[in-house]
Scaffold this active site. Sequence first.
Site, PDB file in Angstrom:
ATOM      1  N   ARG A  14      -5.654   4.347   7.244  1.00 13.79           N
ATOM      2  CA  ARG A  14      -4.778   3.473   8.023  1.00 13.79           C
ATOM      3  C   ARG A  14      -5.513   2.176   8.397  1.00 13.79           C
ATOM      4  O   ARG A  14      -5.228   1.115   7.871  1.00 13.79           O
ATOM      5  CB  ARG A  14      -4.298   4.229   9.285  1.00 13.79           C
ATOM      6  N   HIS A 210     -13.955   3.976  19.199  1.00 10.41           N
ATOM      7  CA  HIS A 210     -13.470   3.356  17.957  1.00 10.41           C
ATOM      8  C   HIS A 210     -14.137   1.980  17.865  1.00 10.41           C
ATOM      9  O   HIS A 210     -13.735   1.047  18.568  1.00 10.41           O
ATOM     10  CB  HIS A 210     -11.935   3.250  18.063  1.00 10.41           C
ATOM     11  N   CYS A 243      -8.209  -5.219  12.076  1.00 10.11           N
ATOM     12  CA  CYS A 243      -6.819  -5.332  12.526  1.00 10.11           C
ATOM     13  C   CYS A 243      -6.264  -6.659  12.016  1.00 10.11           C
ATOM     14  O   CYS A 243      -6.843  -7.711  12.255  1.00 10.11           O
ATOM     15  CB  CYS A 243      -6.780  -5.282  14.056  1.00 10.11           C
ATOM     16  N   ASN A 252     -14.347  -0.919  10.328  1.00 13.10           N
ATOM     17  CA  ASN A 252     -14.713   0.128  11.282  1.00 13.10           C
ATOM     18  C   ASN A 252     -16.133   0.585  11.000  1.00 13.10           C
ATOM     19  O   ASN A 252     -16.649   0.368   9.904  1.00 13.10           O
ATOM     20  CB  ASN A 252     -13.809   1.351  11.087  1.00 13.10           C
TER      21      ASN A 252
HETATM   22 MG    MG Z   1      -9.259  -0.531  14.539  1.00 16.42          MG
END
Ligand code: MG
Length: 305
Positions: A14, A210, A243, A252
């Site tokens: 994702r 995160h 994002c 990430n």
């Molecule tokens: Mg993120």
Amino acid sequence: MITRELVLHEVGPRDGLQFEEQTVPTEQKLKWIHGLLECGLDIVQVGSFVHPARVPQMADADLLFSELKNHRSKHSNVTLSGLVLNEKGLERGLACGVDMFCMGVSASETHSRKNTGMSIAEASGRIIAMADQAEREKKKVQVSVQSAFGCGYEGEISMDRVLGLVGKFLEAGHKTISLADTAGHATPDKVEKLFNAVASLDSEAEWACHFHNTYGLALANCYAAYQMGVRYFESSFAGLGGCPFTKIAGGNVCTEDLVHMLQRMNVRKEVNLGKLIEIARDVGRFFGRDMAGYVHKSGPIPEFG
Ligand code: MG
């Protein structure tokens, strides 16, 4: 409640693939996701339920869940999570068998408006109502505070604002809470300070982190969170991610680098690092570029003696 030694939540399918210009074909996604399911991770975030015109890379989320559910038996212990931003997304996710719903509110007013078209106040009300509904449907729920450590548009985000949002989640009974460093502004000292502050709000809550590696600090931040007692990590295979609605976002924290570090610390030694490395290399071949992360290039530190 923490029942596992440490939770690994793979968010690459994702958070990673939504950021790629190239839309990855469903078949290829399935190949990677099946590979990830075999590695011994705990949760895999398959996709997000957003408008396909807005994020075309995620248009096949429903199909992916249906396909994965049909071939479930081998990996029935792995939780499949999906990100939802609104009620329509939640409806779609409920229809296709998502195990765990992830949903968040940004602590930055500008990021919140760009990401969801809503103010923080409006977004938090709606997200809590959605989280309540998902729980009524007997689904797992993870709520998050995005831009918790700083914002590409606004810079510093006050800790009080983050704590305010966390407090609202706790009050509503949602106790699996992720603090997301969407822009990658976190530094280990800030990570210690914020997790220390949230931990004092509720000793029962499960705190997740995160981190994005925009400035090369993601793994250092993971270690700082670990030192503060955080045992729930979100990461992306091959270090994919970012994002699309933030200003500058790096990938990430890289799953195989994180797992390598943890295994050097004697944590989660059973996770199949070799297979994670293979998948990361395959991702590099697919996109035709050098992927972020180190261990897929160097291989793990050899065992001596
Ligand atoms: Mg993120």
